[in-house]
Design a protein around this motif. Structure first.
Motif, PDB file in Angstrom:
ATOM      1  N   GLN A 195       0.806  -1.221   0.000  1.00  0.00           N
ATOM      2  CA  GLN A 195       0.000   0.000   0.000  1.00  0.00           C
ATOM      3  C   GLN A 195       0.841   1.274   0.000  1.00  0.00           C
ATOM      4  OE1 GLN A 195      -3.225   0.256  -0.487  1.00  0.00           O
ATOM      5  NE2 GLN A 195      -3.420  -1.957  -0.596  1.00  0.00           N
ATOM      6  N   ASP A 215       7.610   9.595   3.521  1.00  0.00           N
ATOM      7  CA  ASP A 215       6.709  10.410   2.689  1.00  0.00           C
ATOM      8  C   ASP A 215       5.327   9.758   2.592  1.00  0.00           C
ATOM      9  OD1 ASP A 215       8.381  12.571   2.052  1.00  0.00           O
ATOM     10  OD2 ASP A 215       9.405  11.387   0.536  1.00  0.00           O
ATOM     11  N   ASN A 226       3.416  10.338   5.727  1.00  0.00           N
ATOM     12  CA  ASN A 226       2.849  11.688   5.767  1.00  0.00           C
ATOM     13  C   ASN A 226       1.566  11.758   4.937  1.00  0.00           C
ATOM     14  OD1 ASN A 226       2.924  14.416   6.590  1.00  0.00           O
ATOM     15  ND2 ASN A 226       3.666  14.980   4.558  1.00  0.00           N
ATOM     16  N   LEU A 227       1.547  10.995   3.848  1.00  0.00           N
ATOM     17  CA  LEU A 227       0.335  10.951   3.026  1.00  0.00           C
ATOM     18  C   LEU A 227      -0.802  10.302   3.825  1.00  0.00           C
ATOM     19  CD1 LEU A 227      -0.799  11.547   0.213  1.00  0.00           C
ATOM     20  CD2 LEU A 227      -0.023   9.314  -0.522  1.00  0.00           C
ATOM     21  N   ASN A 228      -0.481   9.262   4.553  1.00  0.00           N
ATOM     22  CA  ASN A 228      -1.497   8.623   5.399  1.00  0.00           C
ATOM     23  C   ASN A 228      -2.016   9.583   6.470  1.00  0.00           C
ATOM     24  OD1 ASN A 228      -1.214   6.339   3.950  1.00  0.00           O
ATOM     25  ND2 ASN A 228      -0.644   5.013   5.635  1.00  0.00           N
ATOM     26  N   ARG A 229      -1.124  10.433   6.972  1.00  0.00           N
ATOM     27  CA  ARG A 229      -1.549  11.446   7.950  1.00  0.00           C
ATOM     28  C   ARG A 229      -2.656  12.305   7.341  1.00  0.00           C
ATOM     29  NH1 ARG A 229      -1.322  16.446   7.830  1.00  0.00           N
ATOM     30  NH2 ARG A 229       0.128  16.501   6.090  1.00  0.00           N
ATOM     31  N   ALA A 230      -2.425  12.724   6.080  1.00  0.00           N
ATOM     32  CA  ALA A 230      -3.412  13.585   5.426  1.00  0.00           C
ATOM     33  C   ALA A 230      -4.699  12.806   5.139  1.00  0.00           C
ATOM     34  CB  ALA A 230      -2.832  14.153   4.139  1.00  0.00           C
ATOM     35  N   ILE A 231      -4.573  11.548   4.724  1.00  0.00           N
ATOM     36  CA  ILE A 231      -5.760  10.744   4.391  1.00  0.00           C
ATOM     37  C   ILE A 231      -6.615  10.511   5.644  1.00  0.00           C
ATOM     38  CG2 ILE A 231      -6.508   8.417   3.716  1.00  0.00           C
ATOM     39  CD1 ILE A 231      -4.045   8.408   1.788  1.00  0.00           C
ATOM     40  N   TYR A 232      -5.957  10.216   6.757  1.00  0.00           N
ATOM     41  CA  TYR A 232      -6.707   9.909   7.989  1.00  0.00           C
ATOM     42  C   TYR A 232      -6.947  11.150   8.851  1.00  0.00           C
ATOM     43  CZ  TYR A 232      -6.457   4.975   6.959  1.00  0.00           C
ATOM     44  OH  TYR A 232      -6.631   3.738   6.365  1.00  0.00           O
ATOM     45  N   ARG A 233      -6.562  12.304   8.336  1.00  0.00           N
ATOM     46  CA  ARG A 233      -6.788  13.583   9.019  1.00  0.00           C
ATOM     47  C   ARG A 233      -6.223  13.577  10.433  1.00  0.00           C
ATOM     48  NH1 ARG A 233     -12.819  15.370   7.043  1.00  0.00           N
ATOM     49  NH2 ARG A 233     -12.380  15.248   4.842  1.00  0.00           N
ATOM     50  N   GLN A 279       3.769   4.002  -1.187  1.00  0.00           N
ATOM     51  CA  GLN A 279       4.285   4.469  -2.474  1.00  0.00           C
ATOM     52  C   GLN A 279       5.619   3.784  -2.751  1.00  0.00           C
ATOM     53  OE1 GLN A 279       3.166   6.975  -4.667  1.00  0.00           O
ATOM     54  NE2 GLN A 279       1.221   7.151  -3.588  1.00  0.00           N
ATOM     55  N   ILE A 336       9.161   6.268  -3.284  1.00  0.00           N
ATOM     56  CA  ILE A 336       9.641   7.292  -2.347  1.00  0.00           C
ATOM     57  C   ILE A 336       9.849   6.666  -0.967  1.00  0.00           C
ATOM     58  CG2 ILE A 336       8.634   9.275  -3.525  1.00  0.00           C
ATOM     59  CD1 ILE A 336       6.207   9.038  -1.718  1.00  0.00           C
ATOM     60  N   PRO A 337      10.599   7.339  -0.104  1.00  0.00           N
ATOM     61  CA  PRO A 337      10.806   6.778   1.233  1.00  0.00           C
ATOM     62  C   PRO A 337       9.485   6.612   1.986  1.00  0.00           C
ATOM     63  CG  PRO A 337      12.345   8.565   0.807  1.00  0.00           C
ATOM     64  CD  PRO A 337      11.359   8.579  -0.323  1.00  0.00           C
TER      65      PRO A 337
END
Lengths: 270, 326
Positions: free
Chosen positions: B109, B118, B121-128, B111, B114-115
């Motif tokens: 799941q 990163d 951090n995307l999961n942070r944004a997805i899960y608010r 990316q 990329i490390p």
């Protein structure tokens, strides 16, 4: 309000992620841009040659007019790169959709944000290419500030329209597993009726009439003409309203197909 | 108290296309496709309480993954009812999705290019997730898993085991209350398996999460789960303590004795399974265990004797072979 801020945060983070991913592949970016430029240069060389052979213009479009059309075309085409049905096929066949369904967010947001982020890299690489093409082909362009604003809005709407319609097409994968054949047909129609192959004014009247009832021209011809066509403000506003109509209508259809498709996916499994 | 996972008579039937081999059959299937109904899950009923770690066992095709997918909301059941954290999973309400995670050992799941940081951090944004809470949780999980040197490398450059470690971290950043883990240690070496087991046990302790775990490695189950649920051909065969599984399904015990003479013949007392120097292991029917051991001690020069249940792998094999509905 916090919902909107969270969504903005998601879009910004995803766009940044897309940029970071693109930076991983420098050589592939250059090759991609070369590939992207090859298509309009062929059209440009053909049409400017025909224009000169016919005494300077074809259907009222001069060599400089063609140059302006196809140089702007390169930017519009890049903005129009969105998540394709091929991506949908891979997403379902490799089971990646399952992961996306488990996120508390509609997957289209990810695709919209990711491909929007990618544009920053693409536009950055496009600028020197556009400059070189302008030096070689001498485009005739006299856009007003209103044209530039309308062009920017039209580009955003074109991106949304193409994203939505290719998403809808991609969702056919829920029922057929493979969608390539339908996508090829879509691409053929788009090539002819969008203004991608040639400016729509050069098409026979019956083809122009058909194109009025399809979304294609709002993703290529209208944004290009908004900048170079010398449209009146009223014409620009009507065009933007039409684009907005396709966005809203398309999104409604997308939601319907999405619900039905996910319903089927969760019944059949993957 | 309401169980975290509540399942009653859960069923799932797939319609599977099938045809005979060969060109003719392939051509015929263009016009008329034959479908067959396959019952993947057949009236399973179970409850799992908050904080429990339950092993979900069964051979390939038993219906484990299908059940997990129904619990996660990826599959629509054809019968029965499911509730997880008070939600009906297949409705995939955002409030539910924010509280659970499904980790599949063979699915990626994060990316690829990329490390992992990163992607986190995307999961942070997805899960608010609030930034401070996210960083705290991220650092805690990285520390717990011991991967601080790995999260800076692109995921594609990680080994299978390393990738699984960061995948698990990525799936726990939102601090899910329920974890569905489908073969999380598949294909990993023993050290890596042990590390992931320890991590999951610690996560469960710290956060009181409910865990439903499938694995073909009995070491995973023995290390993490007091309770196991066994299914086969979609039917529930056993639901209880791991220790009771052997008691219920094994009809024999293993008796290991240490003798002075390694050549001593003990075949009259039971089936000799192994002979390693002075240590001989016998398989003896459960009902005769006490009688045979008394005889052994009375008739032979035995230095040491231990009675054990057979290895859990053997018990499980036996369960699958019996297919007795409990």
């Amino acid at each position: 309000m916090s919902g909107v801020l969270n969504m903005i945060s998601f879009y910004l983070t995803t766009m940044k992620t897309a940029v970071v991913v693109q930076f991983q592949y420098r050589v592939s970016n250059y090759l991609y841009m070369l590939g992207m430029v090859a298509e309009p240069i062929i059209y440009l060389v053909v049409w400017t040659t025909v224009a000169r052979a016919q005494g300077g213009a074809v259907g009222g479009i001069t060599a400089g007019g063609f140059a302006a059309y196809y140089i702007v075309w390169t930017l519009v085409r890049n903005i129009n790169i969105v998540f394709t049905p091929y991506g949908w096929e891979a997403r379902i066949q490799r089971g990646q959709l399952s992961g996306q369904l488990l996120r508390p967010l509609h997957p289209i947001h990810y695709d919209l944000a990711y491909f929007a982020g990618w544009k920053f890299v693409v536009v950055f690489l496009w600028l020197p290419i556009a400059a070189v093409l302008a030096l070689i082909f001498h485009p005739t362009l006299s856009a007003t500030p209103t044209d530039v604003v309308a062009f920017a809005l039209a580009l955003a709407c074109a991106y949304l329209i193409r994203s939505i319609f290719l998403w809808i097409l991609g969702m056919i994968t829920f029922w057929t597993t493979r969608v390539s054949a339908i996508f090829e047909l879509y691409m053929a129609l788009e090539l002819l009726l969008s203004g991608r192959l040639l400016p729509l004014t050069l098409l026979p009247p019956w083809a122009q009439t058909i194109s009025n009832f399809l979304p294609f021209q709002w993703t290529f011809n209208f944004p290009i003409e908004a900048l170079i066509g010398g449209y009146s403000t009223q014409h620009l506003l009507l065009g933007l309203a039409a684009q907005l109509g396709w966005v809203v209508g398309g999104f409604a259809v997308l939601q319907l197909v999405w619900r039905a498709g996910v319903g089927r996916f969760t019944s059949v499994g993957n | 108290m309401q169980p975290t996972i509540h399942v009653v008579d859960l069923c799932k039937t797939y319609q599977v296309p099938e045809r005979e081999e060969g060109f003719g059959a392939a051509f015929k299937s263009l016009f008329r496709r034959k479908m067959r109904a396959v019952k993947a899950v057949d009236a399973i009923t179970l409850d799992v309480g908050q904080g429990e770690v339950v092993g979900f066992l069964g051979p390939n095709g038993a219906g484990k993954t299908t059940t997990l997918k129904m619990l996660a909301g990826l599959l629509f059941p054809t019968g029965g009812t499911v509730e997880v954290l008070g939600h009906v999973p297949f409705k995939r309400q955002r409030d539910y999705l924010r509280q659970m995670t499904l980790v599949m050992g063979n699915r990626n799941q994060l990316q690829w290019d990329i490390p992992a940081l990163d992607s986190f951090n995307l999961n942070r944004a997805i899960y608010r997730l609030p930034t401070k809470a996210y960083r705290q949780m991220r650092d805690e999980l990285i520390d717990l898993m011991g991967v601080s040197d790995l999260v800076h490398k692109p995921v594609r450059n990680l080994s299978l085991g390393e990738r699984m470690k960061v995948e698990i971290i990525g799936s726990l950043l939102h601090q899910p209350k329920v974890l569905f883990l489908d073969e999380p240690t598949i294909g990993l070496d023993v050290t890596m398996q042990r590390k992931i087991r320890a991590f999951l046990a610690e996560y469960n302790q710290r956060h009181g999460a409910t865990v439903l775990l499938t694995s073909h490695y009995m070491a995973d189950i023995e290390a993490l789960c007091k309770r196991v649920i066994v299914i086969h051909h979609g039917k529930l065969l056993f639901d209880g303590n791991l220790s009771d599984l052997a008691a219920q399904f094994s009809s024999y015990k293993t008796v290991s004795v240490t003798v002075e003479d390694p050549a001593l013949d003990l075949s009259a007392y039971g089936e000799v399974i192994t002979r390693e120097g002075e240590r001989i292991t016998l398989r003896i029917p459960k009902a005769e265990t006490s009688r045979v051991t008394s005889r052994l001690l009375g008739e032979q020069p035995i230095l040491d004797l231990t009675i054990e249940d057979p290895p859990i792998e053997e018990v499980i094999e036996r369960v699958f072979a019996q297919e007795a509905v409990v």
